[in-house]
Design an enzyme around this catalytic site. Structure first.
Site, PDB file in Angstrom:
ATOM      1  N   ASP A  11       4.143  -2.911  -7.027  1.00 40.79           N
ATOM      2  CA  ASP A  11       4.651  -4.066  -5.958  1.00 40.79           C
ATOM      3  C   ASP A  11       3.606  -4.873  -5.192  1.00 40.79           C
ATOM      4  O   ASP A  11       3.355  -4.938  -4.252  1.00 40.79           O
ATOM      5  CB  ASP A  11       5.186  -3.025  -4.553  1.00 40.79           C
ATOM      6  CG  ASP A  11       4.365  -2.107  -4.103  1.00 40.79           C
ATOM      7  OD1 ASP A  11       4.591  -1.158  -2.410  1.00 40.79           O
ATOM      8  OD2 ASP A  11       3.121  -1.134  -4.504  1.00 40.79           O
ATOM      9  N   ASP A  16      -2.179  -3.291  -5.756  1.00 44.24           N
ATOM     10  CA  ASP A  16      -1.238  -2.398  -7.475  1.00 44.24           C
ATOM     11  C   ASP A  16      -1.657  -4.229  -8.393  1.00 44.24           C
ATOM     12  O   ASP A  16      -2.368  -4.187  -9.514  1.00 44.24           O
ATOM     13  CB  ASP A  16      -0.197  -3.788  -6.829  1.00 44.24           C
ATOM     14  CG  ASP A  16       0.902  -2.831  -5.401  1.00 44.24           C
ATOM     15  OD1 ASP A  16       0.088  -3.038  -4.801  1.00 44.24           O
ATOM     16  OD2 ASP A  16       1.588  -2.287  -6.408  1.00 44.24           O
ATOM     17  N   ASN A  40       5.010  -3.087  -0.497  1.00 41.86           N
ATOM     18  CA  ASN A  40       4.930  -4.306   0.015  1.00 41.86           C
ATOM     19  C   ASN A  40       5.285  -5.030   0.461  1.00 41.86           C
ATOM     20  O   ASN A  40       5.260  -5.932   1.876  1.00 41.86           O
ATOM     21  CB  ASN A  40       3.189  -4.627  -0.750  1.00 41.86           C
ATOM     22  CG  ASN A  40       2.362  -3.280  -1.178  1.00 41.86           C
ATOM     23  OD1 ASN A  40       1.957  -2.636   0.110  1.00 41.86           O
ATOM     24  ND2 ASN A  40       2.003  -2.915  -2.377  1.00 41.86           N
ATOM     25  N   THR A 123       3.254   2.395  -8.862  1.00 38.44           N
ATOM     26  CA  THR A 123       2.144   2.008  -7.576  1.00 38.44           C
ATOM     27  C   THR A 123       2.852   1.442  -6.656  1.00 38.44           C
ATOM     28  O   THR A 123       2.350   0.839  -5.623  1.00 38.44           O
ATOM     29  CB  THR A 123       1.504   1.288  -8.648  1.00 38.44           C
ATOM     30  OG1 THR A 123       1.773   0.342  -8.503  1.00 38.44           O
ATOM     31  CG2 THR A 123      -0.253   1.663  -9.063  1.00 38.44           C
ATOM     32  N   PHE A 164       3.392   5.458   2.698  1.00 41.55           N
ATOM     33  CA  PHE A 164       4.125   4.721   1.679  1.00 41.55           C
ATOM     34  C   PHE A 164       5.002   4.703   0.803  1.00 41.55           C
ATOM     35  O   PHE A 164       6.526   4.571   0.650  1.00 41.55           O
ATOM     36  CB  PHE A 164       2.812   3.467   2.068  1.00 41.55           C
ATOM     37  CG  PHE A 164       4.197   2.406   1.690  1.00 41.55           C
ATOM     38  CD1 PHE A 164       4.226   1.553   0.540  1.00 41.55           C
ATOM     39  CD2 PHE A 164       4.526   1.689   3.512  1.00 41.55           C
ATOM     40  CE1 PHE A 164       5.261   0.462   0.738  1.00 41.55           C
ATOM     41  CE2 PHE A 164       5.524   0.759   3.065  1.00 41.55           C
ATOM     42  CZ  PHE A 164       5.526  -0.134   1.898  1.00 41.55           C
ATOM     43  N   ASN A 165       4.160   4.304  -0.456  1.00 44.15           N
ATOM     44  CA  ASN A 165       5.251   5.079  -1.677  1.00 44.15           C
ATOM     45  C   ASN A 165       6.428   5.719  -2.122  1.00 44.15           C
ATOM     46  O   ASN A 165       7.358   5.789  -2.246  1.00 44.15           O
ATOM     47  CB  ASN A 165       4.136   4.471  -2.771  1.00 44.15           C
ATOM     48  CG  ASN A 165       3.718   3.570  -3.361  1.00 44.15           C
ATOM     49  OD1 ASN A 165       3.435   2.160  -2.585  1.00 44.15           O
ATOM     50  ND2 ASN A 165       2.085   4.058  -3.929  1.00 44.15           N
ATOM     51  N   GLN A 226      -7.008  -4.946   7.263  1.00 41.33           N
ATOM     52  CA  GLN A 226      -7.115  -3.054   6.738  1.00 41.33           C
ATOM     53  C   GLN A 226      -7.570  -2.976   8.414  1.00 41.33           C
ATOM     54  O   GLN A 226      -7.040  -1.954   9.293  1.00 41.33           O
ATOM     55  CB  GLN A 226      -7.784  -2.862   6.061  1.00 41.33           C
ATOM     56  CG  GLN A 226      -6.989  -2.643   4.833  1.00 41.33           C
ATOM     57  CD  GLN A 226      -5.744  -1.513   4.119  1.00 41.33           C
ATOM     58  OE1 GLN A 226      -6.402  -0.978   5.497  1.00 41.33           O
ATOM     59  NE2 GLN A 226      -5.137  -1.405   3.219  1.00 41.33           N
ATOM     60  N   HIS A 238      -5.993   1.953  -3.297  1.00 40.40           N
ATOM     61  CA  HIS A 238      -5.575   2.637  -3.996  1.00 40.40           C
ATOM     62  C   HIS A 238      -4.785   2.530  -5.384  1.00 40.40           C
ATOM     63  O   HIS A 238      -5.300   3.675  -6.238  1.00 40.40           O
ATOM     64  CB  HIS A 238      -3.779   3.075  -3.204  1.00 40.40           C
ATOM     65  CG  HIS A 238      -4.466   3.552  -1.549  1.00 40.40           C
ATOM     66  ND1 HIS A 238      -5.211   4.688  -0.880  1.00 40.40           N
ATOM     67  CD2 HIS A 238      -3.711   2.677  -0.981  1.00 40.40           C
ATOM     68  CE1 HIS A 238      -5.090   3.511   0.565  1.00 40.40           C
ATOM     69  NE2 HIS A 238      -4.437   2.970   0.252  1.00 40.40           N
ATOM     70  N   ASP A 239      -4.090   1.452  -5.628  1.00 34.95           N
ATOM     71  CA  ASP A 239      -3.783   1.545  -6.522  1.00 34.95           C
ATOM     72  C   ASP A 239      -4.562   1.648  -8.182  1.00 34.95           C
ATOM     73  O   ASP A 239      -3.856   2.524  -9.429  1.00 34.95           O
ATOM     74  CB  ASP A 239      -2.266   0.561  -7.055  1.00 34.95           C
ATOM     75  CG  ASP A 239      -1.628   0.933  -6.417  1.00 34.95           C
ATOM     76  OD1 ASP A 239      -1.162  -0.304  -6.109  1.00 34.95           O
ATOM     77  OD2 ASP A 239      -1.262   1.748  -5.649  1.00 34.95           O
TER      78      ASP A 239
HETATM   79  O1  RIB Z   1      -0.178   3.649   0.266  1.00 30.84           O
HETATM   80  C1  RIB Z   1      -0.881   3.188  -0.213  1.00 30.84           C
HETATM   81  C2  RIB Z   1       0.038   2.739  -1.181  1.00 30.84           C
HETATM   82  O2  RIB Z   1       1.304   2.015  -0.743  1.00 30.84           O
HETATM   83  C3  RIB Z   1      -0.496   1.696  -2.215  1.00 30.84           C
HETATM   84  O3  RIB Z   1       0.788   1.275  -3.440  1.00 30.84           O
HETATM   85  C4  RIB Z   1       0.084   0.397  -1.652  1.00 30.84           C
HETATM   86  O4  RIB Z   1      -0.205  -0.890  -2.982  1.00 30.84           O
HETATM   87  C5  RIB Z   1       1.630   0.266  -0.977  1.00 30.84           C
HETATM   88  O5  RIB Z   1       2.460   0.306  -2.009  1.00 30.84           O
HETATM   89 CA    CA Z   2       0.953  -0.500  -4.940  1.00 32.69          CA
END
Ligand code: RIB
Ligand code: CA
Length: 305
Positions: A11, A16, A40, A123, A164-165, A226, A238-239
């Site tokens: 996303d 990503d 996202n 991701t 989140f994901n 952020q 993160h990804d």
């Molecule tokens: O929580 C972080 C995740 O949520 C990452 O994959 C970020 O891109 C969002 O998708």
């Molecule tokens: Ca992501």
């Protein structure tokens, strides 16, 4: 050397984007396809971003667009972090958008049936992969591993317990974790340690390629957002952890655990319950070597020219 075939469902999303770059420029991985999910940003925006990134890399891959919403919930987007476009910070040329004619779940079914021992990387919310498994359960036999950025062995980022994901589509995550496929989870407990500090940006600036220019411009916006939204000094990247865990075994340490997804409509919704005392179903990242991580990011930024 035979490259490991992978597909990525994502996303984009700033982090990503770097995951896609590392995968595309890896000499160990064969990125044979990309699908997109809402997360996202809306599906149209994440798909346009993925298309722009693949054109920027010079890839001929056509993005397979996913669903507008999770399996049984309405999508939650995150413009606060990723901006109105979902990938604020870099002005791509006006590439002609061209998408795979299949919906993401069908692309995943076809790619997995045609490529035994493929690795599926997610991701974003796991909606497309879950739909593919629901529609064609036999694909699970062909999937070597599902590698996901998601969840956490400790705290969440959107609620105190949920990442989140997973939170955007907990039912989809539940389907994937119960599918009987080997799972590898890179959660916030390690990815929140991977911070895009000033030193990281400076190192990237020294590289002087198209890829490093993309990275620096995207990360400046990512970090600003952020700070504004989460109050973090630097953004966590993160990804790319999913891809880097596959190309360099020195970066992450994993422990075998049982992971289950809380799908109750309570304050625990989206929690990844991780336990070492229940039957194993997932390798969970528990530590990260940051020097090795960033060395991998820089290596692949160098290749993107
Ligand atoms: O929580 C972080 C995740 O949520 C990452 O994959 C970020 O891109 C969002 O998708
Ligand atoms: Ca992501």
């Amino acid at each position: 050397m035979n490259k490991q075939k992978i597909i990525i469902d994502c996303d984009p999303g700033h982090d990503d984007a770097i995951a896609l770059l590392v995968a595309y420029y890896s000499d160990q991985l064969d990125l044979i396809g990309v699908s997109t999910c809402a997360g996202n940003q809306t599906i149209d925006k994440t798909s346009k971003n993925a298309d722009n990134l693949l054109r920027f890399f010079g890839s001929s891959i056509k993005v397979a667009k996913g669903e507008t919403d999770p399996i049984k919930r309405k999508v939650k987007t995150c413009p606060e972090i990723h901006g109105e476009s979902g990938l604020d910070g870099y002005d791509f040329p006006n590439y002609k958008e061209e998408y795979d004619s299949r919906p993401a779940y069908q692309f995943i079914i076809d790619a997995v049936l045609a490529n035994k021992d493929i690795i599926v990387v997610t991701t974003g919310p796991m909606s497309n992969l879950a739909l593919a498994i629901l529609k064609k359960p036999e694909i699970t036999k062909n999937i070597k591993e599902i590698v996901l950025m998601g969840g956490s062995t400790t705290e969440g980022n959107i609620t105190p317990v949920a990442e989140f994901n997973i939170l955007v589509d907990p039912e989809a995550a539940d389907i994937c974790f119960k599918a009987g496929v080997p799972m590898r989870m890179l959660g916030l407990n390690v990815t929140r340690k991977i911070l895009v500090t000033d030193e990281v940006v400076k190192e990237a600036e020294k590289i002087g390629t198209r890829g490093s220019d993309l990275f620096v411009k995207l990360m400046k916006v990512f970090n600003e957002n952020q700070r504004k939204f989460f109050g973090l000094e630097y953004g966590p990247l993160h990804d790319p952890a999913t891809i880097i865990s596959m190309v360099n075994s020195k970066v992450f340490k994993f422990e075998p655990m049982h992971v289950e997804i809380d799908t109750t409509d309570t304050k625990f919704l989206g929690k990844t319950r991780c336990s070492a005392s229940k039957p194993y179903n997932c390798d969970v990242a528990v530590s990260v070597n940051l020097d090795e991580y960033w060395a991998e990011v820089y290596k692949h930024l160098r290749r993107c020219n």
